[in-house]
Design a protein around this motif. Structure first.
Motif, PDB file in Angstrom:
ATOM      1  N   PRO A  54       0.803  -1.229   0.000  1.00 39.22           N
ATOM      2  CA  PRO A  54       0.000   0.000   0.000  1.00 39.22           C
ATOM      3  C   PRO A  54       0.838   1.282   0.000  1.00 39.22           C
ATOM      4  CG  PRO A  54      -0.949  -1.593   1.514  1.00 39.22           C
ATOM      5  CD  PRO A  54       0.389  -2.140   1.067  1.00 39.22           C
ATOM      6  N   GLN A  55       2.067   1.199   0.475  1.00 37.18           N
ATOM      7  CA  GLN A  55       2.923   2.383   0.493  1.00 37.18           C
ATOM      8  C   GLN A  55       3.351   2.821  -0.910  1.00 37.18           C
ATOM      9  OE1 GLN A  55       5.507   0.781   3.886  1.00 37.18           O
ATOM     10  NE2 GLN A  55       5.644   3.014   4.092  1.00 37.18           N
ATOM     11  N   ILE A  56       3.218   1.923  -1.882  1.00 40.87           N
ATOM     12  CA  ILE A  56       3.458   2.325  -3.269  1.00 40.87           C
ATOM     13  C   ILE A  56       2.145   2.214  -4.057  1.00 40.87           C
ATOM     14  CG2 ILE A  56       5.945   1.919  -3.217  1.00 40.87           C
ATOM     15  CD1 ILE A  56       5.425  -0.656  -4.874  1.00 40.87           C
ATOM     16  N   SER A  57       1.060   2.446  -3.320  1.00 46.33           N
ATOM     17  CA  SER A  57      -0.295   2.555  -3.894  1.00 46.33           C
ATOM     18  C   SER A  57      -0.785   1.275  -4.552  1.00 46.33           C
ATOM     19  CB  SER A  57      -0.369   3.748  -4.863  1.00 46.33           C
ATOM     20  OG  SER A  57      -0.051   4.943  -4.177  1.00 46.33           O
ATOM     21  N   GLN A  58      -0.388   0.128  -4.002  1.00 47.33           N
ATOM     22  CA  GLN A  58      -0.859  -1.167  -4.481  1.00 47.33           C
ATOM     23  C   GLN A  58      -1.559  -1.887  -3.329  1.00 47.33           C
ATOM     24  OE1 GLN A  58      -0.500  -2.355  -7.777  1.00 47.33           O
ATOM     25  NE2 GLN A  58       0.096  -0.215  -8.057  1.00 47.33           N
ATOM     26  N   SER A  59      -2.843  -2.152  -3.465  1.00 45.23           N
ATOM     27  CA  SER A  59      -3.622  -2.739  -2.377  1.00 45.23           C
ATOM     28  C   SER A  59      -3.499  -4.268  -2.365  1.00 45.23           C
ATOM     29  CB  SER A  59      -5.096  -2.336  -2.488  1.00 45.23           C
ATOM     30  OG  SER A  59      -5.823  -2.874  -1.397  1.00 45.23           O
ATOM     31  N   TYR A  60      -2.336  -4.729  -1.911  1.00 41.18           N
ATOM     32  CA  TYR A  60      -2.087  -6.170  -1.780  1.00 41.18           C
ATOM     33  C   TYR A  60      -1.497  -6.457  -0.409  1.00 41.18           C
ATOM     34  CZ  TYR A  60      -2.765  -6.743  -6.791  1.00 41.18           C
ATOM     35  OH  TYR A  60      -3.299  -6.764  -8.050  1.00 41.18           O
ATOM     36  N   ARG A  61      -1.804  -7.645   0.120  1.00 41.98           N
ATOM     37  CA  ARG A  61      -1.261  -8.075   1.409  1.00 41.98           C
ATOM     38  C   ARG A  61       0.142  -8.647   1.155  1.00 41.98           C
ATOM     39  NH1 ARG A  61      -4.556  -7.057   5.210  1.00 41.98           N
ATOM     40  NH2 ARG A  61      -3.591  -8.368   6.798  1.00 41.98           N
ATOM     41  N   LEU A  62       1.054  -7.730   0.979  1.00 48.34           N
ATOM     42  CA  LEU A  62       2.425  -8.050   0.598  1.00 48.34           C
ATOM     43  C   LEU A  62       3.345  -6.977   1.154  1.00 48.34           C
ATOM     44  CD1 LEU A  62       4.802  -9.105  -1.234  1.00 48.34           C
ATOM     45  CD2 LEU A  62       3.688  -7.923  -3.123  1.00 48.34           C
ATOM     46  N   PHE A  63       4.418  -7.416   1.801  1.00 50.93           N
ATOM     47  CA  PHE A  63       5.439  -6.460   2.224  1.00 50.93           C
ATOM     48  C   PHE A  63       6.802  -7.106   2.179  1.00 50.93           C
ATOM     49  CE2 PHE A  63       3.699  -7.904   6.447  1.00 50.93           C
ATOM     50  CZ  PHE A  63       4.823  -8.486   6.985  1.00 50.93           C
ATOM     51  N   ILE A  64       7.810  -6.253   2.302  1.00 48.39           N
ATOM     52  CA  ILE A  64       9.207  -6.688   2.335  1.00 48.39           C
ATOM     53  C   ILE A  64       9.767  -6.373   3.718  1.00 48.39           C
ATOM     54  CG2 ILE A  64      11.513  -6.410   1.310  1.00 48.39           C
ATOM     55  CD1 ILE A  64       9.345  -7.380  -0.706  1.00 48.39           C
ATOM     56  N   VAL A  65      10.458  -7.333   4.316  1.00 52.29           N
ATOM     57  CA  VAL A  65      11.249  -7.090   5.526  1.00 52.29           C
ATOM     58  C   VAL A  65      12.698  -7.112   5.052  1.00 52.29           C
ATOM     59  CG1 VAL A  65      11.902  -7.933   7.808  1.00 52.29           C
ATOM     60  CG2 VAL A  65       9.541  -8.180   7.031  1.00 52.29           C
ATOM     61  N   ALA A  66      13.401  -6.007   5.251  1.00 54.00           N
ATOM     62  CA  ALA A  66      14.743  -5.874   4.681  1.00 54.00           C
ATOM     63  C   ALA A  66      15.677  -5.152   5.656  1.00 54.00           C
ATOM     64  CB  ALA A  66      14.668  -5.123   3.352  1.00 54.00           C
ATOM     65  N   SER A  67      15.836  -5.717   6.831  1.00 61.25           N
ATOM     66  CA  SER A  67      16.684  -5.083   7.835  1.00 61.25           C
ATOM     67  C   SER A  67      18.137  -5.067   7.382  1.00 61.25           C
ATOM     68  CB  SER A  67      16.568  -5.842   9.163  1.00 61.25           C
ATOM     69  OG  SER A  67      17.374  -5.227  10.139  1.00 61.25           O
ATOM     70  N   ARG A  68      18.747  -3.899   7.525  1.00 63.09           N
ATOM     71  CA  ARG A  68      20.182  -3.733   7.263  1.00 63.09           C
ATOM     72  C   ARG A  68      20.583  -2.368   7.799  1.00 63.09           C
ATOM     73  NH1 ARG A  68      17.536  -1.430   3.729  1.00 63.09           N
ATOM     74  NH2 ARG A  68      18.211   0.016   2.158  1.00 63.09           N
ATOM     75  N   PRO A  69      21.809  -2.234   8.250  1.00 64.18           N
ATOM     76  CA  PRO A  69      22.251  -0.920   8.718  1.00 64.18           C
ATOM     77  C   PRO A  69      22.179   0.097   7.578  1.00 64.18           C
ATOM     78  CG  PRO A  69      23.814  -2.627   9.349  1.00 64.18           C
ATOM     79  CD  PRO A  69      22.844  -3.252   8.389  1.00 64.18           C
ATOM     80  N   ASN A  70      21.668   1.268   7.876  1.00 63.45           N
ATOM     81  CA  ASN A  70      21.599   2.344   6.898  1.00 63.45           C
ATOM     82  C   ASN A  70      21.488   3.664   7.659  1.00 63.45           C
ATOM     83  OD1 ASN A  70      18.724   3.203   7.189  1.00 63.45           O
ATOM     84  ND2 ASN A  70      18.275   1.162   6.406  1.00 63.45           N
ATOM     85  N   PRO A  71      21.516   4.797   6.986  1.00 60.53           N
ATOM     86  CA  PRO A  71      21.478   6.084   7.709  1.00 60.53           C
ATOM     87  C   PRO A  71      20.250   6.264   8.606  1.00 60.53           C
ATOM     88  CG  PRO A  71      22.184   6.437   5.450  1.00 60.53           C
ATOM     89  CD  PRO A  71      21.762   4.994   5.553  1.00 60.53           C
TER      90      PRO A  71
END
Length: 173
Positions: free
Chosen positions: A52-69
């Motif tokens: 939904p954060q990119i305007s797509q209404s699907y039950r889908l997400f990414i978990v992508a933990s990594r050090p970043n700013p």
């Protein structure tokens, strides 16, 4: 080349809607959506992102933990596409910790979440996965799952006193 998508911002109605189940995981459009989500999260220094954060209404997400700013102390993991996810069980222990959101830039909040969760989801190849997650990765999963139900981290704050600007948050690292 995978397209980096515009991230929906607080106030966009799609962020408040319940997302639809993904019916055909292997469909080309879903596979392309997964790739776009991973590229968009990486480009925005996110540790997770929901469709939904990119305007797509699907039950889908990414978990992508990594050090970043944005999250310099995040643990390193492979980006994990998570389709039609559910929490099977959770710990009794609830921990308050900092969260931000790509859809709410410039703010951080101290959000209570379960410290440990057992989850089930379908991976990008159509295989059902079960995992136990703890601490930061469990927090990401819960945050992104909320996006699929139209809930934002600011909805979970116990008090508005737990909401900080990004500038004030960075002073506390």
């Amino acid at each position: 080349m995978t397209e980096i998508k515009e991230i929906a911002q607080l106030g966009n109605p799609i962020l408040r809607d319940r997302a639809n189940l993904v019916k055909n995981v292997t469909d080309k459009s879903i596979q392309s959506l997964i790739d776009s989500l991973m590229a968009t999260a990486a480009s925005a220094n996110g540790v997770g992102i929901a469709a939904p954060q990119i305007s797509q209404s699907y039950r889908l997400f990414i978990v992508a933990s990594r050090p970043n700013p944005r999250y310099p102390h995040a643990p390193e993991m492979e980006p994990t596409p998570t389709i039609n996810p559910i929490i099977i069980s959770h710990s009794d222990e609830i921990v308050k910790d900092w969260e931000g959101c790509l859809s709410i830039p410039g703010l951080r909040g101290l959000v209570p979440r379960y410290r440990a969760i057992a989850v089930e989801y379908t991976d990008r190849y159509g295989k059902v996965q079960q995992r136990e997650l703890t601490d930061f990765v469990a927090r990401i999963f819960q945050h992104e799952l909320d996006h699929l139900d139209g809930i934002l981290f600011c909805d979970r704050l116990e008090s508005t006193r737990d909401l900080f600007t990004e500038q004030e948050y960075l002073k506390r690292l």
